[in-house]
Design a protein around this motif. Structure first.
Motif, PDB file in Angstrom:
ATOM      1  N   SER A  11       0.968  -0.754   0.353  1.00  0.00           N
ATOM      2  CA  SER A  11       0.477   0.346  -0.067  1.00  0.00           C
ATOM      3  C   SER A  11       1.263   0.810   0.020  1.00  0.00           C
ATOM      4  O   SER A  11       0.540   2.228  -0.199  1.00  0.00           O
ATOM      5  CB  SER A  11      -1.143  -0.031   1.228  1.00  0.00           C
ATOM      6  N   PHE A  12       2.108   1.273   0.715  1.00  0.00           N
ATOM      7  CA  PHE A  12       3.166   2.376   0.692  1.00  0.00           C
ATOM      8  C   PHE A  12       3.211   2.607  -1.267  1.00  0.00           C
ATOM      9  O   PHE A  12       3.726   3.931  -1.271  1.00  0.00           O
ATOM     10  CB  PHE A  12       4.533   1.626   1.188  1.00  0.00           C
ATOM     11  N   VAL A  13       3.143   2.398  -1.979  1.00  0.00           N
ATOM     12  CA  VAL A  13       3.834   2.037  -3.778  1.00  0.00           C
ATOM     13  C   VAL A  13       2.954   3.387  -3.634  1.00  0.00           C
ATOM     14  O   VAL A  13       1.639   3.916  -4.121  1.00  0.00           O
ATOM     15  CB  VAL A  13       3.902   0.739  -4.468  1.00  0.00           C
ATOM     16  N   GLY A  14       3.334   4.470  -4.243  1.00  0.00           N
ATOM     17  CA  GLY A  14       2.900   6.008  -4.279  1.00  0.00           C
ATOM     18  C   GLY A  14       2.385   6.411  -3.800  1.00  0.00           C
ATOM     19  O   GLY A  14       2.016   8.029  -4.004  1.00  0.00           O
ATOM     20  N   GLN A  15       2.786   6.018  -2.265  1.00  0.00           N
ATOM     21  CA  GLN A  15       2.136   6.990  -1.495  1.00  0.00           C
ATOM     22  C   GLN A  15       3.157   8.038  -0.881  1.00  0.00           C
ATOM     23  O   GLN A  15       4.106   7.679  -1.101  1.00  0.00           O
ATOM     24  CB  GLN A  15       1.690   6.333  -0.190  1.00  0.00           C
ATOM     25  N   GLU A  16       2.751   9.390  -0.877  1.00  0.00           N
ATOM     26  CA  GLU A  16       3.970  10.143  -0.710  1.00  0.00           C
ATOM     27  C   GLU A  16       4.377  10.443   0.633  1.00  0.00           C
ATOM     28  O   GLU A  16       3.590  10.252   1.576  1.00  0.00           O
ATOM     29  CB  GLU A  16       2.504  11.836  -0.808  1.00  0.00           C
ATOM     30  N   VAL A  17       5.759  10.914   0.848  1.00  0.00           N
ATOM     31  CA  VAL A  17       6.530  10.715   2.019  1.00  0.00           C
ATOM     32  C   VAL A  17       7.319  11.844   1.883  1.00  0.00           C
ATOM     33  O   VAL A  17       7.773  11.861   0.505  1.00  0.00           O
ATOM     34  CB  VAL A  17       6.672   9.384   2.566  1.00  0.00           C
ATOM     35  N   HIS A  18       7.507  12.680   3.038  1.00  0.00           N
ATOM     36  CA  HIS A  18       8.831  13.359   2.412  1.00  0.00           C
ATOM     37  C   HIS A  18      10.104  12.937   3.799  1.00  0.00           C
ATOM     38  O   HIS A  18       9.439  13.099   4.623  1.00  0.00           O
ATOM     39  CB  HIS A  18       7.821  14.762   2.811  1.00  0.00           C
ATOM     40  N   PHE A  19      10.768  13.815   3.841  1.00  0.00           N
ATOM     41  CA  PHE A  19      12.351  13.506   4.057  1.00  0.00           C
ATOM     42  C   PHE A  19      11.647  15.408   4.414  1.00  0.00           C
ATOM     43  O   PHE A  19      12.170  16.305   4.061  1.00  0.00           O
ATOM     44  CB  PHE A  19      13.309  13.564   4.117  1.00  0.00           C
ATOM     45  N   VAL A  20      12.432  16.036   6.265  1.00  0.00           N
ATOM     46  CA  VAL A  20      12.449  17.098   6.631  1.00  0.00           C
ATOM     47  C   VAL A  20      13.578  17.170   7.580  1.00  0.00           C
ATOM     48  O   VAL A  20      12.952  17.194   8.640  1.00  0.00           O
ATOM     49  CB  VAL A  20      10.596  17.269   6.789  1.00  0.00           C
ATOM     50  N   TYR A  21      14.182  18.503   7.487  1.00  0.00           N
ATOM     51  CA  TYR A  21      14.996  18.754   8.414  1.00  0.00           C
ATOM     52  C   TYR A  21      14.805  20.544   8.087  1.00  0.00           C
ATOM     53  O   TYR A  21      15.420  20.647   6.971  1.00  0.00           O
ATOM     54  CB  TYR A  21      16.799  18.104   6.861  1.00  0.00           C
ATOM     55  N   LYS A  22      13.877  20.510   9.141  1.00  0.00           N
ATOM     56  CA  LYS A  22      13.423  22.128   9.162  1.00  0.00           C
ATOM     57  C   LYS A  22      15.126  23.030   9.263  1.00  0.00           C
ATOM     58  O   LYS A  22      15.130  24.069   8.911  1.00  0.00           O
ATOM     59  CB  LYS A  22      12.816  22.389   9.667  1.00  0.00           C
ATOM     60  N   PRO A  23      16.351  22.663  10.507  1.00  0.00           N
ATOM     61  CA  PRO A  23      16.788  23.531  10.151  1.00  0.00           C
ATOM     62  C   PRO A  23      17.875  23.540   8.861  1.00  0.00           C
ATOM     63  O   PRO A  23      18.300  24.405   8.477  1.00  0.00           O
ATOM     64  CB  PRO A  23      17.832  22.801  11.149  1.00  0.00           C
ATOM     65  N   HIS A  24      17.375  22.948   8.009  1.00  0.00           N
ATOM     66  CA  HIS A  24      18.841  23.430   6.708  1.00  0.00           C
ATOM     67  C   HIS A  24      17.472  23.121   5.611  1.00  0.00           C
ATOM     68  O   HIS A  24      17.889  23.631   4.513  1.00  0.00           O
ATOM     69  CB  HIS A  24      19.461  22.327   6.401  1.00  0.00           C
ATOM     70  N   ASP A  25      16.494  24.171   5.719  1.00  0.00           N
ATOM     71  CA  ASP A  25      14.905  23.675   5.190  1.00  0.00           C
ATOM     72  C   ASP A  25      15.175  22.717   3.904  1.00  0.00           C
ATOM     73  O   ASP A  25      15.122  23.263   2.746  1.00  0.00           O
ATOM     74  CB  ASP A  25      15.396  25.429   4.533  1.00  0.00           C
ATOM     75  N   VAL A  26      14.963  21.900   4.030  1.00  0.00           N
ATOM     76  CA  VAL A  26      15.204  20.713   3.433  1.00  0.00           C
ATOM     77  C   VAL A  26      13.679  19.979   3.414  1.00  0.00           C
ATOM     78  O   VAL A  26      12.865  19.660   4.492  1.00  0.00           O
ATOM     79  CB  VAL A  26      16.335  19.776   4.141  1.00  0.00           C
ATOM     80  N   ASP A  27      13.534  19.639   1.822  1.00  0.00           N
ATOM     81  CA  ASP A  27      11.941  18.641   2.034  1.00  0.00           C
ATOM     82  C   ASP A  27      11.707  18.047   0.655  1.00  0.00           C
ATOM     83  O   ASP A  27      12.049  18.879   0.184  1.00  0.00           O
ATOM     84  CB  ASP A  27      10.745  20.165   2.000  1.00  0.00           C
ATOM     85  N   ILE A  28      12.592  17.296   0.981  1.00  0.00           N
ATOM     86  CA  ILE A  28      11.877  16.116  -0.012  1.00  0.00           C
ATOM     87  C   ILE A  28      11.394  15.311  -0.290  1.00  0.00           C
ATOM     88  O   ILE A  28      10.818  14.083  -0.161  1.00  0.00           O
ATOM     89  CB  ILE A  28      13.543  15.805   0.016  1.00  0.00           C
ATOM     90  N   PRO A  29      10.321  15.749  -0.976  1.00  0.00           N
ATOM     91  CA  PRO A  29       9.203  14.939  -1.011  1.00  0.00           C
ATOM     92  C   PRO A  29       9.512  13.862  -2.036  1.00  0.00           C
ATOM     93  O   PRO A  29      10.683  13.438  -3.530  1.00  0.00           O
ATOM     94  CB  PRO A  29       8.297  15.766  -2.409  1.00  0.00           C
TER      95      PRO A  29
END
Length: 172
Positions: free
Chosen positions: A107-125
């Motif tokens: 069920s995870f296939v195609g599900q959106e997840v973000h890697f977020v690292y706020k101190p460096h303003d990183v948000d990778i979808p």
């Protein structure tokens, strides 16, 4: 027959988490102090053994939990430095992975997840499968290999078969 996302991730995570518990057992049985192991790293710019072990958990069970909630944040907390607690933490993660269903992973296939690292303003979808296979799985193996190498570096008697753990050989 195509391989499932579950088959491509979970059994090997379980194998390596179990193997790491064995490395820690060998470390505990050695004459090397817990303090030496807890502060050991391969280079000054690399994290020490406890963080490597903790990040194995973060990039296995933690990765599954991240896809469930749609976001992963780096674990910056100081992990335990006690070998027995590290072993128990690895075992708990292994047991939780063993309880996963193939259906949930699929069920995870195609599900959106973000890697977020706020101190460096990183948000990778990512799509869930790409997050697990292209981000967490390589990180998992990096930290597993580094933890193993640290133990060898400080003199713990572990070898390649210890690193591999229980392989899943098929009867021919």
């Amino acid at each position: 027959m195509p391989i499932s996302l579950y088959d491509a991730t979970v059994p090997t995570m379980i194998q390596m988490l179990n193997a790491a518990q064995g490395w820690i057992e060998k470390a505990k049985a050695s004459d090397i102090s817990e303090e030496t192991i807890a502060t050991a790293c391969l280079r000054d710019d690399m994290a020490p053994f406890p963080k490597q072990v903790n990040w194995m958990i973060c990039h296995s069970l933690g990765a599954i939990e991240a896809v469930r909630k749609g976001e992963m944040n780096p674990d910056l907390e100081d992990p335990t430095t006690e070998l027995e607690q590290m072993r128990l933490n690895l075992g708990a993660a292994e047991n939780k992975l063993r309880a996963l269903s193939i259906g949930e992973l699929e069920s995870f296939v195609g599900q959106e997840v973000h890697f977020v690292y706020k101190p460096h303003d990183v948000d990778i979808p990512f799509a869930g499968e790409h997050f697990l296979l292209s981000f967490s799985q390589p990180n998992f193996f990096f930290h597993a290999t580094t933890a193993y190498a640290i133990l060898r570096h400080v003199g713990v008697d572990v070898g390649k078969m210890d690193y591999l753990g229980q392989i899943r050989a098929a009867a021919v």
